[in-house]
Scaffold this motif. Structure first.
Motif, mmCIF file in Angstrom:
data_model
loop_
_atom_site.group_PDB
_atom_site.id
_atom_site.type_symbol
_atom_site.label_atom_id
_atom_site.label_comp_id
_atom_site.label_asym_id
_atom_site.label_seq_id
_atom_site.Cartn_x
_atom_site.Cartn_y
_atom_site.Cartn_z
ATOM 1 N N VAL A 89 1.062 -84.392 -37.365
ATOM 2 C CA VAL A 89 -0.359 -84.584 -37.683
ATOM 3 C C VAL A 89 -1.145 -84.631 -36.373
ATOM 4 O O VAL A 89 -0.844 -85.445 -35.499
ATOM 5 C CB VAL A 89 -0.596 -85.878 -38.482
ATOM 6 N N VAL A 90 -2.139 -83.760 -36.248
ATOM 7 C CA VAL A 90 -2.942 -83.676 -35.027
ATOM 8 C C VAL A 90 -4.293 -84.339 -35.254
ATOM 9 O O VAL A 90 -5.000 -84.015 -36.217
ATOM 10 C CB VAL A 90 -3.136 -82.215 -34.590
ATOM 11 N N LEU A 91 -4.644 -85.259 -34.367
ATOM 12 C CA LEU A 91 -5.914 -85.979 -34.448
ATOM 13 C C LEU A 91 -6.840 -85.561 -33.303
ATOM 14 O O LEU A 91 -6.376 -85.228 -32.207
ATOM 15 C CB LEU A 91 -5.700 -87.495 -34.347
ATOM 16 N N TYR A 92 -8.134 -85.603 -33.582
ATOM 17 C CA TYR A 92 -9.128 -85.397 -32.523
ATOM 18 C C TYR A 92 -10.350 -86.258 -32.830
ATOM 19 O O TYR A 92 -11.010 -86.074 -33.855
ATOM 20 C CB TYR A 92 -9.536 -83.931 -32.423
ATOM 21 N N LYS A 93 -10.600 -87.219 -31.953
ATOM 22 C CA LYS A 93 -11.708 -88.164 -32.124
ATOM 23 C C LYS A 93 -11.670 -88.805 -33.512
ATOM 24 O O LYS A 93 -12.682 -88.918 -34.207
ATOM 25 C CB LYS A 93 -13.053 -87.477 -31.888
ATOM 26 N N GLN A 94 -10.485 -89.215 -33.915
ATOM 27 C CA GLN A 94 -10.268 -89.818 -35.231
ATOM 28 C C GLN A 94 -9.334 -91.010 -35.083
ATOM 29 O O GLN A 94 -8.272 -90.900 -34.463
ATOM 30 C CB GLN A 94 -9.652 -88.792 -36.176
ATOM 31 N N SER A 95 -9.717 -92.126 -35.626
ATOM 32 C CA SER A 95 -8.845 -93.299 -35.558
ATOM 33 C C SER A 95 -7.719 -93.161 -36.575
ATOM 34 O O SER A 95 -7.901 -92.581 -37.654
ATOM 35 C CB SER A 95 -9.646 -94.568 -35.836
ATOM 36 N N ILE A 96 -6.589 -93.704 -36.226
ATOM 37 C CA ILE A 96 -5.432 -93.632 -37.121
ATOM 38 C C ILE A 96 -5.717 -94.317 -38.447
ATOM 39 O O ILE A 96 -5.376 -93.808 -39.519
ATOM 40 C CB ILE A 96 -4.201 -94.269 -36.432
ATOM 41 N N VAL A 97 -6.382 -95.462 -38.397
ATOM 42 C CA VAL A 97 -6.613 -96.248 -39.609
ATOM 43 C C VAL A 97 -7.564 -95.545 -40.573
ATOM 44 O O VAL A 97 -7.572 -95.840 -41.774
ATOM 45 C CB VAL A 97 -7.159 -97.646 -39.238
ATOM 46 N N TYR A 107 4.020 -91.506 -31.379
ATOM 47 C CA TYR A 107 2.611 -91.300 -31.062
ATOM 48 C C TYR A 107 2.515 -90.652 -29.688
ATOM 49 O O TYR A 107 3.103 -91.129 -28.708
ATOM 50 C CB TYR A 107 1.859 -92.627 -31.075
ATOM 51 N N VAL A 108 1.780 -89.539 -29.613
ATOM 52 C CA VAL A 108 1.580 -88.823 -28.353
ATOM 53 C C VAL A 108 0.087 -88.689 -28.119
ATOM 54 O O VAL A 108 -0.656 -88.277 -29.020
ATOM 55 C CB VAL A 108 2.232 -87.420 -28.385
ATOM 56 N N HIS A 109 -0.355 -89.007 -26.917
ATOM 57 C CA HIS A 109 -1.774 -88.901 -26.594
ATOM 58 C C HIS A 109 -1.965 -87.937 -25.430
ATOM 59 O O HIS A 109 -1.402 -88.114 -24.355
ATOM 60 C CB HIS A 109 -2.339 -90.272 -26.222
ATOM 61 N N THR A 110 -2.742 -86.875 -25.666
ATOM 62 C CA THR A 110 -3.077 -85.903 -24.623
ATOM 63 C C THR A 110 -4.595 -85.781 -24.563
ATOM 64 O O THR A 110 -5.182 -84.960 -25.274
ATOM 65 C CB THR A 110 -2.437 -84.524 -24.913
ATOM 66 N N PRO A 111 -5.253 -86.567 -23.732
ATOM 67 C CA PRO A 111 -6.722 -86.577 -23.690
ATOM 68 C C PRO A 111 -7.344 -85.274 -23.224
ATOM 69 O O PRO A 111 -8.545 -85.077 -23.407
ATOM 70 C CB PRO A 111 -7.020 -87.725 -22.714
ATOM 71 N N LYS A 112 -6.551 -84.366 -22.656
ATOM 72 C CA LYS A 112 -7.101 -83.082 -22.197
ATOM 73 C C LYS A 112 -7.184 -82.058 -23.323
ATOM 74 O O LYS A 112 -7.484 -80.894 -23.090
ATOM 75 C CB LYS A 112 -6.258 -82.533 -21.049
ATOM 76 N N TRP A 171 -0.012 -86.745 -33.103
ATOM 77 C CA TRP A 171 -0.421 -86.200 -31.808
ATOM 78 C C TRP A 171 -1.939 -86.340 -31.679
ATOM 79 O O TRP A 171 -2.690 -85.712 -32.398
ATOM 80 C CB TRP A 171 -0.016 -84.740 -31.679
ATOM 81 N N ASP A 172 -2.350 -87.159 -30.745
ATOM 82 C CA ASP A 172 -3.755 -87.509 -30.582
ATOM 83 C C ASP A 172 -4.362 -86.737 -29.416
ATOM 84 O O ASP A 172 -4.014 -86.955 -28.260
ATOM 85 C CB ASP A 172 -3.873 -89.011 -30.343
ATOM 86 N N ASN A 173 -5.280 -85.838 -29.736
ATOM 87 C CA ASN A 173 -5.952 -85.024 -28.725
ATOM 88 C C ASN A 173 -7.294 -85.624 -28.290
ATOM 89 O O ASN A 173 -8.072 -84.972 -27.603
ATOM 90 C CB ASN A 173 -6.203 -83.607 -29.267
ATOM 91 N N SER A 174 -7.569 -86.850 -28.700
ATOM 92 C CA SER A 174 -8.857 -87.474 -28.414
ATOM 93 C C SER A 174 -8.997 -87.816 -26.935
ATOM 94 O O SER A 174 -8.018 -88.186 -26.281
ATOM 95 C CB SER A 174 -9.020 -88.751 -29.233
ATOM 96 N N PRO A 175 -10.218 -87.732 -26.405
ATOM 97 C CA PRO A 175 -10.428 -88.114 -25.004
ATOM 98 C C PRO A 175 -10.258 -89.617 -24.766
ATOM 99 O O PRO A 175 -9.855 -90.033 -23.686
ATOM 100 C CB PRO A 175 -11.871 -87.663 -24.725
ATOM 101 N N GLY A 176 -10.552 -90.429 -25.770
ATOM 102 C CA GLY A 176 -10.404 -91.875 -25.640
ATOM 103 C C GLY A 176 -8.995 -92.339 -25.955
ATOM 104 O O GLY A 176 -8.154 -91.557 -26.416
#
Length: 261
Positions: A7-15, A63-68, A39-44
């Motif tokens: 599941v890919v997220l962008y500027k979206q909270s998990i909850v 959980y993977v976070h790639t802010p770029k 997989w969190d693509n969010s800048p924050g």
């Protein structure tokens, strides 16, 4: 059967993620054979502080976070290579699932259709089946009628959200997502290359409530920029194809029309 859900997220909270909440409501997290990559693509980094393991009552979550904002192709490929499974289930953040027994139904379909490698949900837009559809070069069309079950079509395509793919597509047939593409055409290119080896797909008796809205703008420069990116993607996809001259000519005509406005 081991399934990995990506599941890919962008500027979206998990909850607040519609897809993850749908997974929770239909019991996907309760199946010990399921593994989840968020997989969190969010800048924050707000999601890094969230206790998702406790919230979903599931320890099999990475959980993977790639802010770029890494490309979807790289995310899918890296996740598949890292986590071995029988099938991989790809989702964006805005999808919900129509069936409460989705997990059991999916296992049954996959086990009973051992020769089929790609399983696709039904996604509707304005009352019409939007995905899967048919595509030749850069032109697409809808199926007039398509029912759940196995189908053969040399021009079918689909969007990736909700798509389920057997591991042998990647590891035996060596068909991966094109990392030269950053956004446009990733799903189109994947099916274009896969259809050459296997024109069969299974249409699931599952309706995906998916957000098909696109970013629109009255600013002509924004529209032009998106068109340019789409044209670049098609040129990359067909670079080594006999159809490249046609795609190049089509792109030239489109650019000429854009330059006149």
């Amino acid at each position: 059967m081991k399934k990995v859900f990506i599941v890919v997220l962008y500027k979206q909270s998990i909850v607040a993620c519609k897809t993850l909440l749908a997974f929770k409501n239909i019991g996907l997290f309760a199946n010990p054979d399921n593994f989840f990559v968020i997989w969190d693509n969010s800048p924050g980094n707000e999601n890094e502080r969230f206790s998702y393991v406790d919230f979903f009552s599931c320890s099999k979550i990475e959980y993977v976070h790639t802010p770029k904002n890494m490309s979807l192709a790289k995310i899918y490929n890296q996740s598949v290579k890292k986590h071995f499974a029988d099938v991989y289930c790809l989702f964006d953040q805005d999808s919900s699932i129509s069936r409460k027994d989705y997990d059991q139904y999916l296992d049954s379909v996959i086990l009973n259709h051992s020769s089929v490698n790609v399983f696709i949900p039904q996604i509707f837009s304005n009352g019409r089946l939007f995905s899967p559809g048919k595509s030749f070069l850069s032109h697409g069309s809808h199926f007039s009628a398509l029912y759940p079950g196995c189908h053969k079509n040399s021009f079918y395509t689909a969007i990736t959200s909700g798509m389920v793919v057997r591991s042998r597509v990647f590891f035996e047939r060596n068909i991966w997502f094109n990392e030269s593409l950053t956004l446009y055409g990733i799903d189109f290119d994947f099916f274009r290359r896969y259809r050459r080896k296997d024109p069969y797909f299974f249409l699931l008796d599952v309706t995906l409530d998916h957000d098909l809205s696109t970013v629109t703008s009255s600013d002509y420069q924004d529209v032009k920029a998106r068109m340019e990116k789409q044209l670049e993607a098609y040129l990359i996809m067909f670079k080594h194809s006999i159809f490249y001259p046609l795609v190049w000519l089509h792109g030239k005509i489109v650019r000429m029309k854009l330059s006149k406005n």
